[in-house]
Motif scaffolding. Structure first.
Motif, PDB file in Angstrom:
ATOM      1  N   GLY A 127       0.791  -1.229   0.000  1.00 35.10           N
ATOM      2  CA  GLY A 127       0.000   0.000   0.000  1.00 35.10           C
ATOM      3  C   GLY A 127       0.820   1.272   0.000  1.00 35.10           C
ATOM      4  N   LEU A 128       2.146   1.180   0.224  1.00 37.13           N
ATOM      5  CA  LEU A 128       2.947   2.399   0.300  1.00 37.13           C
ATOM      6  C   LEU A 128       3.038   3.114  -1.054  1.00 37.13           C
ATOM      7  CD1 LEU A 128       5.906   1.464   2.684  1.00 37.13           C
ATOM      8  CD2 LEU A 128       3.923   2.916   3.160  1.00 37.13           C
ATOM      9  N   VAL A 129       3.161   2.356  -2.144  1.00 37.37           N
ATOM     10  CA  VAL A 129       3.211   2.982  -3.467  1.00 37.37           C
ATOM     11  C   VAL A 129       1.880   3.656  -3.772  1.00 37.37           C
ATOM     12  CG1 VAL A 129       3.400   2.542  -5.939  1.00 37.37           C
ATOM     13  CG2 VAL A 129       4.968   1.416  -4.360  1.00 37.37           C
ATOM     14  N   ASP A 130       0.766   2.987  -3.434  1.00 36.15           N
ATOM     15  CA  ASP A 130      -0.557   3.574  -3.649  1.00 36.15           C
ATOM     16  C   ASP A 130      -0.727   4.829  -2.802  1.00 36.15           C
ATOM     17  OD1 ASP A 130      -0.570   0.563  -3.945  1.00 36.15           O
ATOM     18  OD2 ASP A 130      -2.450   1.050  -4.954  1.00 36.15           O
ATOM     19  N   PHE A 131      -0.262   4.760  -1.551  1.00 34.85           N
ATOM     20  CA  PHE A 131      -0.346   5.916  -0.664  1.00 34.85           C
ATOM     21  C   PHE A 131       0.458   7.088  -1.208  1.00 34.85           C
ATOM     22  CE2 PHE A 131       2.077   8.057   2.807  1.00 34.85           C
ATOM     23  CZ  PHE A 131       1.075   8.930   3.203  1.00 34.85           C
ATOM     24  N   ALA A 143      -1.390   8.602  -4.220  1.00 34.64           N
ATOM     25  CA  ALA A 143      -2.602   9.330  -3.804  1.00 34.64           C
ATOM     26  C   ALA A 143      -2.234  10.618  -3.076  1.00 34.64           C
ATOM     27  CB  ALA A 143      -3.459   8.439  -2.914  1.00 34.64           C
ATOM     28  N   ALA A 144      -1.158  10.579  -2.302  1.00 31.50           N
ATOM     29  CA  ALA A 144      -0.719  11.777  -1.578  1.00 31.50           C
ATOM     30  C   ALA A 144      -0.270  12.856  -2.554  1.00 31.50           C
ATOM     31  CB  ALA A 144       0.416  11.412  -0.617  1.00 31.50           C
ATOM     32  N   ARG A 145       0.439  12.461  -3.608  1.00 28.53           N
ATOM     33  CA  ARG A 145       0.899  13.443  -4.603  1.00 28.53           C
ATOM     34  C   ARG A 145      -0.260  14.062  -5.367  1.00 28.53           C
ATOM     35  NH1 ARG A 145       3.092  11.089  -8.425  1.00 28.53           N
ATOM     36  NH2 ARG A 145       3.449   8.931  -7.775  1.00 28.53           N
ATOM     37  N   TRP A 146      -1.248  13.265  -5.717  1.00 32.52           N
ATOM     38  CA  TRP A 146      -2.371  13.749  -6.523  1.00 32.52           C
ATOM     39  C   TRP A 146      -3.501  14.346  -5.677  1.00 32.52           C
ATOM     40  CZ3 TRP A 146      -1.936  14.590 -11.465  1.00 32.52           C
ATOM     41  CH2 TRP A 146      -1.077  13.823 -12.253  1.00 32.52           C
ATOM     42  N   GLY A 147      -3.585  13.933  -4.408  1.00 28.37           N
ATOM     43  CA  GLY A 147      -4.723  14.353  -3.595  1.00 28.37           C
ATOM     44  C   GLY A 147      -6.019  13.758  -4.107  1.00 28.37           C
ATOM     45  N   SER A 148      -5.886  12.566  -4.710  1.00 27.49           N
ATOM     46  CA  SER A 148      -7.065  11.951  -5.345  1.00 27.49           C
ATOM     47  C   SER A 148      -6.801  10.467  -5.569  1.00 27.49           C
ATOM     48  CB  SER A 148      -7.360  12.630  -6.686  1.00 27.49           C
ATOM     49  OG  SER A 148      -8.261  11.873  -7.470  1.00 27.49           O
ATOM     50  N   PHE A 149      -7.754   9.620  -5.140  1.00 27.55           N
ATOM     51  CA  PHE A 149      -7.646   8.194  -5.438  1.00 27.55           C
ATOM     52  C   PHE A 149      -7.869   7.939  -6.924  1.00 27.55           C
ATOM     53  CE2 PHE A 149      -9.138   7.059  -0.869  1.00 27.55           C
ATOM     54  CZ  PHE A 149      -7.862   7.304  -0.394  1.00 27.55           C
ATOM     55  N   LYS A 150      -8.736   8.725  -7.535  1.00 26.41           N
ATOM     56  CA  LYS A 150      -9.054   8.543  -8.955  1.00 26.41           C
ATOM     57  C   LYS A 150      -7.830   8.821  -9.833  1.00 26.41           C
ATOM     58  CE  LYS A 150     -12.187  10.145 -12.604  1.00 26.41           C
ATOM     59  NZ  LYS A 150     -13.324  11.061 -12.929  1.00 26.41           N
ATOM     60  N   LEU A 151      -7.139   9.930  -9.568  1.00 27.42           N
ATOM     61  CA  LEU A 151      -5.966  10.271 -10.372  1.00 27.42           C
ATOM     62  C   LEU A 151      -4.808   9.317 -10.087  1.00 27.42           C
ATOM     63  CD1 LEU A 151      -6.058  14.173 -10.139  1.00 27.42           C
ATOM     64  CD2 LEU A 151      -6.776  12.722 -12.049  1.00 27.42           C
ATOM     65  N   ALA A 152      -4.685   8.882  -8.827  1.00 28.29           N
ATOM     66  CA  ALA A 152      -3.665   7.893  -8.494  1.00 28.29           C
ATOM     67  C   ALA A 152      -3.929   6.591  -9.235  1.00 28.29           C
ATOM     68  CB  ALA A 152      -3.642   7.649  -6.986  1.00 28.29           C
ATOM     69  N   ALA A 153      -5.204   6.219  -9.344  1.00 28.02           N
ATOM     70  CA  ALA A 153      -5.573   5.001 -10.057  1.00 28.02           C
ATOM     71  C   ALA A 153      -5.177   5.089 -11.529  1.00 28.02           C
ATOM     72  CB  ALA A 153      -7.076   4.754  -9.918  1.00 28.02           C
ATOM     73  N   GLN A 154      -5.346   6.268 -12.129  1.00 25.64           N
ATOM     74  CA  GLN A 154      -4.961   6.444 -13.528  1.00 25.64           C
ATOM     75  C   GLN A 154      -3.459   6.264 -13.711  1.00 25.64           C
ATOM     76  OE1 GLN A 154      -6.471  10.207 -14.926  1.00 25.64           O
ATOM     77  NE2 GLN A 154      -8.611   9.640 -14.642  1.00 25.64           N
ATOM     78  N   ILE A 190      -7.253   1.371  -5.109  1.00 24.73           N
ATOM     79  CA  ILE A 190      -6.383   2.311  -4.399  1.00 24.73           C
ATOM     80  C   ILE A 190      -6.931   2.575  -3.006  1.00 24.73           C
ATOM     81  CG2 ILE A 190      -5.475   4.665  -4.366  1.00 24.73           C
ATOM     82  CD1 ILE A 190      -4.157   3.077  -6.514  1.00 24.73           C
ATOM     83  N   SER A 191      -8.230   2.840  -2.930  1.00 26.63           N
ATOM     84  CA  SER A 191      -8.874   3.134  -1.650  1.00 26.63           C
ATOM     85  C   SER A 191      -8.718   1.961  -0.684  1.00 26.63           C
ATOM     86  CB  SER A 191     -10.358   3.433  -1.869  1.00 26.63           C
ATOM     87  OG  SER A 191     -11.012   3.679  -0.639  1.00 26.63           O
ATOM     88  N   GLN A 192      -8.866   0.744  -1.202  1.00 25.93           N
ATOM     89  CA  GLN A 192      -8.755  -0.433  -0.354  1.00 25.93           C
ATOM     90  C   GLN A 192      -7.330  -0.620   0.163  1.00 25.93           C
ATOM     91  OE1 GLN A 192     -11.157  -2.212   0.808  1.00 25.93           O
ATOM     92  NE2 GLN A 192      -9.904  -3.747   1.867  1.00 25.93           N
ATOM     93  N   GLN A 193      -6.346  -0.407  -0.708  1.00 27.79           N
ATOM     94  CA  GLN A 193      -4.951  -0.528  -0.295  1.00 27.79           C
ATOM     95  C   GLN A 193      -4.607   0.481   0.797  1.00 27.79           C
ATOM     96  OE1 GLN A 193      -2.618  -2.619  -0.747  1.00 27.79           O
ATOM     97  NE2 GLN A 193      -2.550  -3.462  -2.804  1.00 27.79           N
TER      98      GLN A 193
END
Length: 300
Positions: A9-13, A16-27, A36-39
């Motif tokens: 989950g650290l890479v996902d975190f 998401a921290a850089r983008w401020g968005s789970f959606k953009l992190a997912a892209q 992403i949210s689950q991780q």
């Protein structure tokens, strides 16, 4: 205290921290926002504290999330750099250089072809950044940094001197050169503070006069370019103006220099300082700096 038993989950975190968005992190990671949210949720459960505040359309880091994001980002940079080097087997063929914006643009890049001609087998990676550099994270092999210097420092490359320069475009028809007496007739350009100008004027017993200190710049490189563009007379570091003086884009006003205690230092990743690529770059850099020092000595 609950120990961290998994890095999942650290890479996902981080993303998401850089983008401020789970959606953009997912892209970026080619996953679904739900994944992403689950991780991140599982990571929060493992850590025992919240990392994000969930909003309808975005997420924001908690205070603890912000602290962890800084550490994780730094760790991933180091990890990716090391993995990339191991995967490519390129530790000796890639030279990673970190330096400041002004030095890169006005000094290093214009003459870098001379180094690559000597060592065409090296792949040069140049990071231009004014932020402090961490040479132990493997993202850089060497760094050239500007700041206060002292004689006898083995890392010292070049002690700077401030010089007053101007574009030939400022000369009136038939005028051969500008002198200190011409300073009141033009805007005086400076980097961050007028203090160095005042020191130079005092050194030349020229403090009495009405001067136009109307244009300040945050970087030496931008200041030098403003002088080349004819926007005024600039007080600039010699090393930054050196190439423009050689080309004739800038001319120097003859006067006494004010005392100046800054210059350039060569810093190296301790685990790589004996590698041939580092030794070659250091030797080339010293030779280039010595040539510039000889030119500086000639002007007194």
């Amino acid at each position: 205290m609950k120990p961290l038993r998994t890095l999942s989950g650290l890479v996902d975190f981080d993303c998401a921290a850089r983008w401020g968005s789970f959606k953009l992190a997912a892209q970026e990671l080619h996953k679904t926002p739900a994944a992403i949210s689950q991780q991140v949720k599982q990571l929060e459960e493992n850590l025992g504290f919240a990392l994000f505040i969930r909003h309808a359309r975005h997420v924001t880091l908690t205070a603890k999330g912000q602290e962890l994001a800084v550490v994780v980002a730094r760790m991933l940079v180091e990890l990716r750099a090391k993995v990339g080097a191991l995967q490519g087997g390129d530790e000796e063929s890639v030279l990673r250089i970190s330096t400041t914006h002004s030095f890169a643009i006005k000094w290093l890049v214009p003459r870098m072809h001379r180094f690559t001609k000597l060592y065409p087998e090296l792949d040069i990676r140049l990071d231009s950044n004014d932020a402090p550099v961490n040479l132990e994270d493997d993202s850089s092999d060497v760094a050239v940094r500007y700041g206060p210097v002292s004689d006898g420092d083995p890392a010292l490359l070049f002690r700077e001197r401030l010089i007053a320069v101007y574009s030939p475009d400022l000369l009136a028809p038939g005028q051969a050169e500008l002198t200190l007496a011409d300073l009141p007739n033009f805007p005086l350009l400076y980097e961050n503070s007028t203090e160095s100008w005042l020191q130079l004027l005092n050194e030349n017993k020229a403090l009495k006069g009405k001067y136009d200190f109307s244009r300040g710049y945050s970087h030496w490189g931008v200041l030098a370019q403003a002088a080349v563009a004819g926007q005024g007379i600039a007080l600039v570091a010699y090393g930054i103006a050196f190439q423009d003086i050689l080309k004739g884009s800038l001319r120097q006003i003859s006067c006494r220099s004010a005392p100046f205690g800054s210059g350039y230092r060569f810093l190296v990743n301790r685990s790589k300082e004996n590698m041939p690529k580092v030794q070659r770059f250091r030797a080339w850099l010293v030779a280039e700096m010595n040539e510039m020092q000889r030119a500086l000595d000639q002007i007194g």
